[in-house]
Design an enzyme around this catalytic site. Structure first.
Site, PDB file in Angstrom:
ATOM      1  N   CYS A  26       0.852  -1.176   0.000  1.00  0.00           N
ATOM      2  CA  CYS A  26       0.000   0.000   0.000  1.00  0.00           C
ATOM      3  C   CYS A  26       0.894   1.234   0.000  1.00  0.00           C
ATOM      4  O   CYS A  26       2.105   1.135   0.084  1.00  0.00           O
ATOM      5  CB  CYS A  26      -0.863   0.020   1.256  1.00  0.00           C
ATOM      6  SG  CYS A  26      -1.883  -1.437   1.479  1.00  0.00           S
ATOM      7  N   LEU A  56      -4.385  -0.797  -0.538  1.00  0.00           N
ATOM      8  CA  LEU A  56      -4.506  -1.848  -1.533  1.00  0.00           C
ATOM      9  C   LEU A  56      -5.048  -3.053  -0.772  1.00  0.00           C
ATOM     10  O   LEU A  56      -4.326  -3.723  -0.044  1.00  0.00           O
ATOM     11  CB  LEU A  56      -3.141  -2.160  -2.146  1.00  0.00           C
ATOM     12  CG  LEU A  56      -3.079  -3.303  -3.145  1.00  0.00           C
ATOM     13  CD1 LEU A  56      -3.944  -3.000  -4.361  1.00  0.00           C
ATOM     14  CD2 LEU A  56      -1.637  -3.540  -3.567  1.00  0.00           C
ATOM     15  N   ASP A  76      -4.579  -8.540   9.093  1.00  0.00           N
ATOM     16  CA  ASP A  76      -3.366  -8.712   9.883  1.00  0.00           C
ATOM     17  C   ASP A  76      -2.993  -7.404  10.592  1.00  0.00           C
ATOM     18  O   ASP A  76      -2.324  -7.418  11.616  1.00  0.00           O
ATOM     19  CB  ASP A  76      -2.208  -9.256   9.048  1.00  0.00           C
ATOM     20  CG  ASP A  76      -1.827  -8.403   7.847  1.00  0.00           C
ATOM     21  OD1 ASP A  76      -2.594  -7.504   7.467  1.00  0.00           O
ATOM     22  OD2 ASP A  76      -0.750  -8.672   7.275  1.00  0.00           O
TER      23      ASP A  76
END
Length: 170
Positions: A56, A102, A150
């Site tokens: 990202c 992302l 996560d």
């Protein structure tokens, strides 16, 4: 601000560091992955699986100039190709954090960043390979999760183990 966990850059191995700003403490927990910035095109799930896109877009700084939000927005715009799924910012006092997402693991907006929980804020990019096992361990210890990401596992791990949380990440 109580604490902030931020992550960015290339992989140099995990470490944690605290910065004291008088009434605030910023916790930096850096666990990074290599990036491929060669393409400016919009990523899709096929590109992600082929490792064309690996991270990202994240940005952050500490500044008292008063132009922080404008600067942070410009930084995120410059790396907009990194995260087409969401773009958000967090500003508290002189700390500025931004994230272009992302979405890969948890596609819901609940997993957008910056992510907040119990006075902690995280901007993170990377992958904790053992996050499912850590999540299970943290749930056994009483933690309740709102996402499948996560990133939230990192927040809960920090709440459980403090700076030593990085010793649990694979």
């Amino acid at each position: 601000i109580n604490k902030i966990i931020a992550n960015h850059g290339e992989y140099f191995g995990p470490f944690a560091h605290s910065i004291d700003f008088g009434s605030s403490t910023v916790q930096l927990c850096i666990c990074n992955l290599l990036a491929d910035e060669s393409s400016q095109s919009r990523p899709n799930r096929k590109n992600i699986l082929s490792n064309k896109y690996k991270m990202c877009g994240i940005a952050g700084f500490v500044d008292d100039s008063g132009d922080g939000e404008k600067t942070l927005s410009a930084m995120l715009k410059a790396i907009a190709h990194r995260g087409p799924d969401a773009s958000k910012i967090f500003i508290s006092q002189n700390v500025h954090l931004g994230h272009n997402r992302l979405s890969i693991i948890d596609l819901s907006s609940d997993a957008d960043q910056p992510m907040h929980d119990s006075g902690l804020t995280i901007v993170y990019n990377g992958e904790i390979y053992n996050y499912i096992e850590l999540r299970t361990e943290l749930e056994r210890n009483g933690e309740i999760f709102k996402t499948k990401s996560d990133t939230e596992v990192i927040l809960k791990a920090y709440q459980q183990w403090g700076e030593k949380c990085v010793e649990h990440f694979v």
